[in-house]
Design a protein around this motif. Structure first.
Motif, short mmCIF file in Angstrom:
data_model
loop_
_atom_site.label_atom_id
_atom_site.label_comp_id
_atom_site.label_asym_id
_atom_site.label_seq_id
_atom_site.Cartn_x
_atom_site.Cartn_y
_atom_site.Cartn_z
N UNK A 1 0.84 -1.21 0.00
CA UNK A 1 0.00 0.00 0.00
C UNK A 1 0.87 1.26 0.00
N UNK A 2 1.87 1.23 0.88
CA UNK A 2 2.81 2.36 0.96
C UNK A 2 3.52 2.57 -0.37
N UNK A 3 3.85 1.46 -1.00
CA UNK A 3 4.55 1.46 -2.28
C UNK A 3 3.70 2.16 -3.35
N UNK A 4 2.41 1.78 -3.39
CA UNK A 4 1.51 2.38 -4.38
C UNK A 4 1.31 3.88 -4.12
N UNK A 5 1.17 4.21 -2.85
CA UNK A 5 1.02 5.63 -2.49
C UNK A 5 2.25 6.41 -2.94
N UNK A 6 3.44 5.82 -2.71
CA UNK A 6 4.70 6.48 -3.10
C UNK A 6 4.75 6.68 -4.61
N UNK A 7 4.30 5.68 -5.37
CA UNK A 7 4.30 5.79 -6.84
C UNK A 7 3.41 6.96 -7.27
N UNK A 8 2.19 7.01 -6.69
CA UNK A 8 1.26 8.08 -7.08
C UNK A 8 1.77 9.46 -6.67
N UNK A 9 2.35 9.52 -5.49
CA UNK A 9 2.93 10.80 -5.06
C UNK A 9 4.02 11.25 -6.02
N UNK A 10 4.83 10.25 -6.42
CA UNK A 10 5.94 10.54 -7.33
C UNK A 10 5.43 11.07 -8.66
N UNK A 11 4.43 10.38 -9.21
CA UNK A 11 3.92 10.72 -10.55
C UNK A 11 3.10 12.01 -10.51
N UNK B 1 14.53 -7.17 -2.43
CA UNK B 1 14.00 -5.84 -2.78
C UNK B 1 14.15 -5.56 -4.27
N UNK B 2 15.04 -6.32 -4.94
CA UNK B 2 15.21 -6.14 -6.39
C UNK B 2 13.89 -6.40 -7.12
N UNK B 3 13.12 -7.37 -6.63
CA UNK B 3 11.84 -7.70 -7.26
C UNK B 3 10.87 -6.51 -7.14
N UNK B 4 10.91 -5.87 -5.96
CA UNK B 4 10.07 -4.67 -5.77
C UNK B 4 10.54 -3.55 -6.71
N UNK B 5 11.86 -3.48 -6.89
CA UNK B 5 12.41 -2.44 -7.78
C UNK B 5 11.95 -2.67 -9.21
N UNK B 6 11.91 -3.94 -9.62
CA UNK B 6 11.45 -4.26 -10.99
C UNK B 6 9.99 -3.82 -11.14
N UNK B 7 9.20 -4.16 -10.13
CA UNK B 7 7.77 -3.79 -10.17
C UNK B 7 7.58 -2.27 -10.15
N UNK B 8 8.28 -1.63 -9.23
CA UNK B 8 8.15 -0.17 -9.09
C UNK B 8 8.62 0.56 -10.34
N UNK B 9 9.77 0.15 -10.88
CA UNK B 9 10.32 0.78 -12.08
C UNK B 9 9.35 0.63 -13.25
N UNK B 10 8.78 -0.59 -13.39
CA UNK B 10 7.85 -0.83 -14.51
C UNK B 10 6.62 0.06 -14.38
N UNK C 1 6.23 2.87 -12.72
CA UNK C 1 6.57 4.28 -12.91
C UNK C 1 6.80 4.60 -14.39
N UNK C 2 7.44 3.65 -15.09
CA UNK C 2 7.67 3.85 -16.53
C UNK C 2 6.37 3.95 -17.29
N UNK C 3 5.43 3.08 -16.93
CA UNK C 3 4.14 3.10 -17.64
C UNK C 3 3.42 4.42 -17.36
N UNK C 4 3.48 4.84 -16.13
CA UNK C 4 2.75 6.06 -15.76
C UNK C 4 3.41 7.33 -16.30
#
Lengths: 267, 149
Positions: B5-15, B47-56, B58-61
């Motif tokens: 949840x925190x991860x998704x919030x961080x992505x949206x805040x970032x974008x 955490x690399x797996x989270x990085x792959x997910x987060x990077x992908x 963020x790239x799409x957004x």
């Protein structure tokens, strides 16, 4: 995650990412469709953010404007109270002046001046500037004998009044004569017009008169302030054994004036 | 679940927030990467797996496909390599590598974008963005990570 898997996965993903970024794979239609679908989901959030930011900016601007207006109001109130105080002081001064005038039996009466602004519509065609025609006559209540001046100097006296115009004789005209004083002195003389120079009559031999001295028109009742007629241009012993011959060059050039004040003499 | 949840919030805040605030957007303080680094500090290599997910995501957004994916994974990978050298956890073990990795990521992002597009990026924005990241890293350590040591 074991050591080898970790290294291989990381490096593969990094290389893959770089290839995708630099090879413009993101522009392939399938990828774009996917990206736009995701963006469509996020779009409301972005729109909400844009709206929030713009509304916040507007509110902030309005608040700052209100604060500025409030500050300006305070400054204006201070200025107003200071001006009111000055006005009261001025009223007091005027009252004191009036009281002094009554005590010393001196009255300037200048502030009771009754005047109209008029425009010169015709100049003397002979070039001697002996008269001018001004706008306004009986329709404006102008009467014969009214004084016509600019801000400082005398243009002349109203000689004849017509329905909507008036004829004004200038200090160059021989018919023009008035009481005059030299500078700030109290002794009165008679100024008589003339072209190109008028003259000051009945100046005693013992009266000290110097070239360049200013000659002012004064009224016996002292209802109007002194206005400049001209400057002394020549002083000599005339034919008359008792008086000096004093020539005065009129200051006003009627041809250069457009608007004049017609001061109504109190009757 | 809480982390997701925190991860998704961080992505949206970032974008939505940070990329809109900073121009160009990729120079914005990278909140998501800081969250990923803290994850790497706590769980290690996974955490690399989270990085792959987060990077992908963020790239799409952000329409920069591949850029964040590679840089996030590289950053977490480098952080993990440095961090694993130490046998203990401390302020410096988290903050120093994180700050260096964040700076490297920002620099690489700038270079990669420059090699593909032409644009103006001021040094002040770059430095300010990195300083904000360093403050965020320090803050995160004292607020959250210290309790986990």
């Amino acid at each position: 995650m074991t050591g080898r898997r970790f290294h291989i996965l990381s490096l593969l993903v990094v290389v893959f990412g770089l290839i995708v970024f630099f090879s413009d794979l993101s522009h392939i239609s399938y990828v774009r469709a996917f990206v736009s679908a995701i963006n469509r989901v996020v779009a409301p959030v972005v729109r909400f953010k844009e709206r929030t930011v713009s509304e916040l900016r507007e509110e902030l601007g309005a608040y700052i404007h209100r604060v500025d207006v409030a500050k300006e109001n305070i400054q204006l109130k201070r200025r107003l109270s200071s001006l009111l105080l000055t006005e009261k002081e001025l009223d007091t001064c005027l009252a004191e002046i009036e009281q002094l005038e009554k005590t010393m039996k001196v009255s300037s009466g200048f502030r009771k001046l009754d005047y109209v602004v008029s425009r010169i519509v015709y100049y003397d065609p002979t070039g001697f500037d002996l008269f001018v025609i001004i706008e306004g006559g009986k329709n404006k209540g102008i009467k014969e004998g009214d004084l016509v001046v600019t801000e400082r100097s005398v243009i002349g006296f109203v000689e004849s009044v017509f329905s909507s115009t008036s004829r004004v004789i200038t200090p160059f005209n021989e018919k023009f004569s008035t009481t005059a004083v030299l500078g700030t002195r109290k002794k009165r003389y008679i100024y008589r017009g003339g072209f190109p120079e008028g003259s000051l009559l009945h100046v005693n031999l013992e009266d000290r008169v110097e070239v360049g001295e200013e000659v002012y028109l004064v009224e016996l009742k002292r209802k109007i302030p002194p206005f400049l007629i001209g400057k002394v241009s020549e002083v000599s012993r005339g034919k008359d054994p008792f008086f000096k011959e004093v020539k005065v060059k009129p200051e006003a050039v009627p041809r250069e004036e457009d608007y004049v004040f017609v001061i109504r003499r109190s009757r | 679940m809480r982390y997701a949840l925190l991860f998704l919030v961080a992505i949206f805040l970032q974008v939505v927030f940070l990329h809109g605030l900073f121009k160009p957007g990729f120079l914005a303080p990278d909140l998501l990467l800081i969250v990923l680094l803290s994850r790497a500090y706590l769980i290690g290599r996974d955490a690399v797996l989270w990085a792959i997910l987060g990077g992908s995501l963020l790239d799409i957004l952000t329409d920069t496909i591949g850029l964040n994916l590679s840089l996030y994974v590289l950053s977490v990978y480098l952080f993990s390599l440095v961090y694993e050298r130490f046998l203990f956890k401390s302020f410096l073990v988290f903050v120093l590598p994180s700050s260096v990795v964040l700076l490297t990521k920002k620099l690489l992002a700038l270079l990669m974008m420059r090699s593909k597009f032409s644009f103006e990026a001021s040094f002040q924005t770059f430095a300010l963005s990195w300083l904000i990241e360093v403050f965020a890293v320090v803050g995160l350590y004292f607020i959250y990570l210290r309790r986990k040591e």
